[in-house]
Design a protein around this motif. Structure first.
Motif, PDB file in Angstrom:
ATOM      1  N   CYS A  75       0.687  -1.001   0.003  1.00 14.88           N
ATOM      2  CA  CYS A  75       0.027   0.228   0.093  1.00 14.88           C
ATOM      3  C   CYS A  75       0.830   1.597  -0.133  1.00 14.88           C
ATOM      4  O   CYS A  75       1.695   1.539   0.963  1.00 14.88           O
ATOM      5  CB  CYS A  75      -1.090   0.037   1.201  1.00 14.88           C
ATOM      6  N   ASP A  76       0.769   1.982  -1.050  1.00 16.12           N
ATOM      7  CA  ASP A  76       1.598   3.284  -1.178  1.00 16.12           C
ATOM      8  C   ASP A  76       3.082   3.068  -1.208  1.00 16.12           C
ATOM      9  O   ASP A  76       3.919   3.652  -1.030  1.00 16.12           O
ATOM     10  CB  ASP A  76       1.402   4.149  -0.413  1.00 16.12           C
ATOM     11  N   GLY A  77       3.395   1.600  -1.492  1.00 17.00           N
ATOM     12  CA  GLY A  77       4.951   1.272  -1.237  1.00 17.00           C
ATOM     13  C   GLY A  77       5.447   1.272  -0.103  1.00 17.00           C
ATOM     14  O   GLY A  77       6.683   1.299   0.062  1.00 17.00           O
ATOM     15  N   ARG A  78       4.596   1.437   1.054  1.00 10.44           N
ATOM     16  CA  ARG A  78       5.206   1.600   2.471  1.00 10.44           C
ATOM     17  C   ARG A  78       4.563   0.402   3.231  1.00 10.44           C
ATOM     18  O   ARG A  78       5.559   0.067   4.215  1.00 10.44           O
ATOM     19  CB  ARG A  78       4.754   3.093   2.979  1.00 10.44           C
ATOM     20  N   ARG A  79       3.362  -0.022   3.076  1.00 12.42           N
ATOM     21  CA  ARG A  79       3.006  -1.116   4.004  1.00 12.42           C
ATOM     22  C   ARG A  79       2.809  -2.358   3.325  1.00 12.42           C
ATOM     23  O   ARG A  79       2.068  -2.359   2.179  1.00 12.42           O
ATOM     24  CB  ARG A  79       1.398  -0.378   4.540  1.00 12.42           C
ATOM     25  N   ARG A  80       3.400  -3.493   3.776  1.00 13.57           N
ATOM     26  CA  ARG A  80       3.580  -4.641   2.976  1.00 13.57           C
ATOM     27  C   ARG A  80       2.971  -5.761   3.851  1.00 13.57           C
ATOM     28  O   ARG A  80       3.045  -5.843   4.979  1.00 13.57           O
ATOM     29  CB  ARG A  80       5.076  -5.015   2.849  1.00 13.57           C
ATOM     30  N   THR A  81       2.479  -6.720   3.136  1.00 10.40           N
ATOM     31  CA  THR A  81       1.727  -8.107   3.621  1.00 10.40           C
ATOM     32  C   THR A  81       2.044  -9.098   2.910  1.00 10.40           C
ATOM     33  O   THR A  81       1.574  -8.978   1.704  1.00 10.40           O
ATOM     34  CB  THR A  81       0.077  -7.768   3.933  1.00 10.40           C
ATOM     35  N   GLU A  82       2.362 -10.220   3.092  1.00 10.28           N
ATOM     36  CA  GLU A  82       2.481 -11.402   2.463  1.00 10.28           C
ATOM     37  C   GLU A  82       0.921 -11.751   2.322  1.00 10.28           C
ATOM     38  O   GLU A  82       0.448 -12.067   3.239  1.00 10.28           O
ATOM     39  CB  GLU A  82       3.491 -12.548   3.148  1.00 10.28           C
TER      40      GLU A  82
END
Length: 315
Positions: A258-265
């Motif tokens: 999300c926006d290149g900032r928040r990551r989820t596998e």
């Protein structure tokens, strides 16, 4: 002037004015710009505020006693406005810090394109002056609420100003895309971008999506390198729900950014759903220029014919 000074930052009405400074932490020009902004605000009797990360980074260059810490000394709801010094990535970080508040963001571009930024670095003194005068208007920018589930369990609840992207890790993804709970198509791809109009000039643009004016109430669904006969971007209204399901038979996981900032596998079988959020991001505008002009300036678009003459009626 220290934070405990008896001449604490009060204006003529007796109110404390606090302005957040969010800065790129690894550029020489950002250091100089941050020092300039802190100095100008304190001289004007306004309290500068920084988050802990920025304050620690810039402490060798500024008097930290002049500055309040966001989240410790002051909350986002107590801020008047934020001055952001950097590129679009820095503005996205500021939007993350200000989530849930009504604090508007003024972006000063120290990066490359800087599409979200309102002013350029050479306009910094003017920007500070106008912010101090509250000489700006505010645009409400649509954001997305994003939920990822797997086997009926929520694995992420997050949000995005620009886009939520479902991307491959190693192999291509087999996905099913849907709108309003109904499947639309299934294909293999490198990923899918679920974007806002603000994000239409970011990742979605690079993936071949349309440019959407910020005033349009819409959401975009843009495939990335899809192996399909029907791989066109889709544009829906803001009452819709967009979904991307990684098919259970997919080889390998995906990842949600999300926006290149928040990551989820995302394991195989995961579903990502995006809807418009009730929380917007407020962008302060100092210029009355139309979005068309910003598009031409930021992307260096030609507005002259091949003979060199400017076409009548163009910007």
């Amino acid at each position: 002037m220290s934070r405990d000074s008896t001449s604490k930052e009060l204006n003529d009405a007796g109110e404390v004015r606090r302005i957040l400074i969010v800065s790129h932490t690894h550029r020489d020009e950002a250091v100089a710009a941050t020092v300039q902004v802190v100095s100008a605000l304190t001289q004007a009797g306004v309290t500068p505020v920084m988050d802990a990360q920025d304050l620690d980074e810039f402490s060798p260059h500024i008097d930290v006693e002049q500055i309040e810490r966001l989240g410790t000394d002051v909350s986002a709801t107590q801020l008047e406005v934020a001055i952001v010094l950097g590129g679009d990535g820095t503005i996205l970080r500021a939007a993350e810090l200000l989530r849930g508040s009504e604090c508007p963001i003024v972006g000063v571009n120290l990066g490359h394109v800087g599409f979200l930024a309102e002013m350029e670095s050479y306009d910094l003194a003017t920007t500070i002056e106008r912010v101090l005068r509250r000489d700006y208007t505010v645009e409400e920018r649509l954001t997305l609420d994003v939920v990822a589930t797997c086997n009926g369990e929520v694995i992420a609840e997050t949000w995005a100003l620009n886009e939520a992207s479902v991307e491959k890790r190693r192999r291509m993804l087999e996905v099913e895309i849907g709108i309003d709970g109904l499947p639309v198509s299934t294909f293999a791809c490198d990923g899918m971008v679920l974007a806002t109009p603000t994000g239409s000039t970011a990742y979605a643009f690079s993936a071949g999506g349309p440019v959407v004016w910020p005033t349009v109430k819409a959401m975009l669904m843009v495939p990335i390198a899809a192996h399909a006969l029907f791989d066109r971007p889709l544009v829906t209204g803001t009452d819709s729900e967009l979904s991307v399901r990684i098919l259970p038979e997919n080889i390998g996981p995906g990842v949600l950014w999300c926006d290149g900032r928040r990551r989820t596998e995302l394991p195989a079988g995961s579903i990502v759903r995006a809807r418009t959020s009730s929380q917007s991001v407020r962008i302060a505008r100092l210029n009355a220029a139309e979005f068309s002009n910003r598009l031409v300036q930021k992307f260096h678009l030609p507005v002259s014919g091949w003979r060199g003459a400017r076409r009548e009626g163009t910007v």
